[in-house]
Structure formats: C-alpha cells, structure tokens
Design an enzyme around this catalytic site. Structure first.
Site, PDB file in Angstrom:
ATOM      1  N   SER A  27       0.834  -1.205   0.000  1.00 37.35           N
ATOM      2  CA  SER A  27       0.000   0.000   0.000  1.00 37.35           C
ATOM      3  C   SER A  27       0.871   1.259   0.000  1.00 37.35           C
ATOM      4  O   SER A  27       1.671   1.445  -0.904  1.00 37.35           O
ATOM      5  CB  SER A  27      -0.962  -0.040   1.193  1.00 37.35           C
ATOM      6  OG  SER A  27      -1.940   0.962   1.110  1.00 37.35           O
TER       7      SER A  27
ATOM      8  N   ASP B 293     -10.457  -3.411  -5.251  1.00 38.07           N
ATOM      9  CA  ASP B 293      -9.879  -2.655  -4.134  1.00 38.07           C
ATOM     10  C   ASP B 293     -10.704  -1.378  -3.934  1.00 38.07           C
ATOM     11  O   ASP B 293     -10.732  -0.508  -4.811  1.00 38.07           O
ATOM     12  CB  ASP B 293      -8.423  -2.299  -4.457  1.00 38.07           C
ATOM     13  CG  ASP B 293      -7.696  -1.650  -3.289  1.00 38.07           C
ATOM     14  OD1 ASP B 293      -8.356  -1.041  -2.422  1.00 38.07           O
ATOM     15  OD2 ASP B 293      -6.452  -1.735  -3.247  1.00 38.07           O
TER      16      ASP B 293
ATOM     17  N   HIS C 146      -8.343  -4.664  -0.616  1.00 36.31           N
ATOM     18  CA  HIS C 146      -7.110  -3.940  -0.306  1.00 36.31           C
ATOM     19  C   HIS C 146      -6.300  -4.745   0.696  1.00 36.31           C
ATOM     20  O   HIS C 146      -6.643  -4.833   1.877  1.00 36.31           O
ATOM     21  CB  HIS C 146      -7.433  -2.557   0.259  1.00 36.31           C
ATOM     22  CG  HIS C 146      -6.217  -1.675   0.380  1.00 36.31           C
ATOM     23  ND1 HIS C 146      -5.650  -1.040  -0.708  1.00 36.31           N
ATOM     24  CD2 HIS C 146      -5.441  -1.356   1.450  1.00 36.31           C
ATOM     25  CE1 HIS C 146      -4.600  -0.340  -0.313  1.00 36.31           C
ATOM     26  NE2 HIS C 146      -4.449  -0.532   0.984  1.00 36.31           N
TER      27      HIS C 146
END
EC number: 3.1.1.23
Length: 435
Positions: free
Chosen positions: A214, A349, A380
């Site tokens: 991320s 996501d 995610h």
C-alpha cells in the site's frame, strides 16, 4: 354468563390469504438473497490475474517459474468475492492464525534528530540458492512489524530462507516516542533508506528483495527511482495495492462509489489518533513547524486530504497540498527503476480507483523489467484464499511475493557471474547489466 355470538359477528379468513402471506415471505426472502448475491458478488467468476508485460526471456521465465501468477485466484466462495469484506477482514483481523516471529529491534538516529526503527528477523534455514538474501519490507499506512499481515508474511519468508527487515513507520509504534517534530508521510524515503543502508553495512554480501504494501509500495518505488544508487544489490522489487499518484487519487477519495468516502473518513480518524498520541513531540518542541491553529484544524478534519494539508505537508516544508502530493508520489520516479519490478493490484480494491491503474499498466507495456498483475478479487491487502467459508493462513499475496522472489533468485543464480547483481550493477529485463 357466556356472550352470545351473533351470526354477523363471525369473521372468516379468505382461503387466498395464507397464499398471499406465503407470497410476501417468499418475496422478502428473495429480496434478501438478491442483495446478498449483489453485495457478496457471488455471481462473479474466478479468474487468473490479468497480466501485462513485455515479451522478454526474463518475463517468460518468471511466469513459468511462478505459476501462481497465471493460475486462477480462488477467494473463499461465500464472502471472498467482496472487496469490502476482504478489506474489512484484513483491517480488523489481519490474518488467520498469525505467527509471532522473533526479531531484534534496531534504532537509527537520523540527521534531523528523528529516531527510525526497524525489526530484523533472521532466516529459519538456508535459501534454496545458497545465497544470502534479505527482504527489506515497508508496511502500509501507519503500520509496523507487529501487524498480523506483516508477521504472517515475515514468517513465510523466513521459512523460505530469507532474512527480513521491516520498517516501523516513524510514529506508528505506540511505545516508541518521537525524538523530533516529524512523523512518517506518504512518500518520505528517509527512514527506509536508512534501514537499507544499515542492512547493506551489516551484511556486505547480502542481496535485497524490496517489498512494499500500500503506502509502503509508493515509498519503495520512489526510493528506487529517485536515485540509481539505491538499486545497487537489489534483485527485484514487489509493490502491492498502492495507488501510484496521490494527486490523481485525491478526487476519487471524496467520491461515494465503493464507499471510498467512508474509508477516507475511517483512515483519517486513525491518522488523527496517531498524530494526537505524539502531540507533545509534534506541537510542543521549539523546532516544530506546527501551530495551535493546526491542532484545532486537526480535530475537525474528516478526510486524509485535510490532515495532509494542515499537518503532513508541513513536515517537509511543502507550500501547497498539490506540491506535497506531486513530490511524494512514486509516479514521477517509478520509470527510473531498472531492476525487475512486480506491481500487484486488485480490481475490487475499494481504496484504489480504477483510473489509477492505467499508471502501472502503461508502465508494464513500455518497460521490459515490469510485470503488472491485476486480480479480479482481493480487496485492499486481503487476497484471502479458501474453499467456502474459512480462509487459509497464507494468502495469495504472501505466496505470490515469495514465489516471484524465488524465481528471480533462481534466474540470478543461473546467469553468468559477470552479469549477476552486485554492487554497481542493475540487471535489465533482457539480462544485460546497466551501470
């Protein structure tokens, strides 16, 4: 005395009424099932990741040696096709049966007085190639080595013969006080660079696998791309679920589709808690760039953009939010990366808008060292696998990263000695070094 019942007082239920009630029940059940099917995305098929890459000997070898990249990703049947549930389970639970790897915490004093920390985990056996290889890992926003998904990945990597070094984002550990009026930001690479430098000095023969999750994916790609020297002794890089451009993502985070505005609010609330836990260091030091008005605006902030504008950009002296997002996004640096690069995202996501995925796709179409893998499901940083209800302890993401790293290491092992990755040599996707 019993009351007399007149004939006109008797009311009977028409024979068609039970059928009407049964019909209403069936309609209610059908409505609930319809929304369950829609919300859980049960009708969505399972499919292999959509792979974008240039046809080169290395990429052909990687896809053959890491078959999980081209096989169907099968999430748990009842809930795994919902990006929201995958994301929520990652956020709340982290992982199933998370291990507890034993590591050593290292402290690094930065030039501005900040104290960076990372945790070092030695391998649990020899690597299959016999080489000394270290995974240098950058977690997601506000995360650290104690998060369940990091612990699971580290344990899996250790068992495959990798040493692991995990950065603890500046200010993310609740028991570590800040020693300067600064904490981690979206694209600051200082702490990650310090960790990598420490690993290179401590283990002169080790080669590096760079991994970012991320926000960490943005940091590692920016780190490798902002200075070619940073690619020395790096075998490859893997980035999972990053958004590539904060400036482009800014507008999408204010939209309600995929409940993105709600996720924005939740993440902003978490960021506020981290900042306020270090209020004394960030607002009380003489060298602090923060004012009382900034603290007041922090309390009323309801989005990450408001926090970035009032707090985060000021740590590095950016004049505007636009300047902060442009300078801190890897989209302006990622094209400078010449080592093999795997970019992984998920179509469902809820945090990364589809429009942002043109960045990695275009990059993979142009650069021979890049593979872009886009899964249909996974949310995610979820990527849970399983048959019907219960997920497996290891996720698809864990297996892909280690599988790709193993394939890269085998490729490197079979190259001529003069072309292997060593200090000052960055391998190209066609097998030739770039000085």
């Amino acid at each position: 005395m019993s009351a007399l019942v007149e004939p006109g007082d008797v009311h009977t239920i028409a024979p068609e009424m039970p059928a009407i009630f049964d019909g209403m029940k069936l309609a209610a059940v059908a409505t609930v099932l319809y929304f369950l099917v829609r919300c859980l995305n049960l009708k969505s098929p399972t499919a292999p990741p959509d792979i974008t890459y240039r046809d080169t000997p290395l990429n052909r070898y990687l896809l053959k040696s890491c078959p999980i990249l081209i096989k169907e990703y099968e999430p748990p049947l009842l809930w795994g096709k919902s990006g929201h549930l995958q994301t929520a389970l990652y956020g709340k639970m982290g992982r199933v049966s998370s291990p507890n790897p034993c590591g050593v915490r290292k402290y690094l004093l930065m030039q501005d007085g900040a104290t960076a920390t990372f945790d070092l985990f030695e391998s649990l056996g020899d690597h299959r190639t016999g080489d000394d290889i270290t995974m240098v890992i950058c977690p997601g926003i506000g995360n650290h080595s104690e998060k369940h998904y990091i612990r699971t990945f580290v344990n899996h990597s250790q068992r495959q013969g990798y040493r692991c070094a995990v950065l603890n984002h500046l200010g993310s550990l609740p028991n570590i006080e800040l020693t300067s009026p600064r904490m981690f930001t979206y694209g600051c690479t200082w702490e990650f660079a310090a960790m990598v430098g420490s690993i290179k000095r401590a283990f002169p023969q080790t080669l590096l696998i760079v991994v970012g999750f991320s926000l960490g994916g943005n940091i590692v790609c920016k780190f490798l791309g902002e200075n070619r020297i940073n690619q020395e002794r790096v075998l490859c890089c893997v980035s999972v679920c990053q958004g590539y451009s904060a400036l482009r993502a800014q507008k999408t985070f204010l939209q309600w589709d995929q409940c993105r505005r709600l996720y924005n609010f939740v993440m902003a609330d978490n960021m506020k808690k981290i900042i306020l836990s270090h209020r004394g260091s960030l607002f009380g030091m003489n060298s602090s760039k923060m004012e009382d008005a900034d603290l007041s605006r922090l309390y009323t902030a309801t989005s990450l953009m408001q926090i970035d504008d009032n707090i985060m950009r000021k740590f590095h002296g950016h004049d505007t939010l636009k300047e902060y997002y442009e300078k801190e996004s890897c989209v302006h640096y990622i094209h400078n990366i010449n080592v093999p690069l795997l970019l992984v995202n998920s179509s469902d996501d809820p945090l990364v808008h589809q429009s942002l995925l043109t960045i990695p796709r275009t990059l993979a179409e142009k650069k021979p060292n890049v593979i872009f893998a886009l899964t249909l499901h996974g949310g995610h940083l979820g990527f849970f696998e399983g048959a019907v209800l219960f997920p497996q302890p290891l996720t698809w993401m864990d297996k892909v990263i280690v599988g790709y790293a193993n394939a890269i290491c085998q490729w490197e092992r079979h190259r001529p000695p003069c072309l292997r990755t060593r200090r000052g040599l960055c391998p190209q996707a066609d097998g030739t070094p770039s000085l």
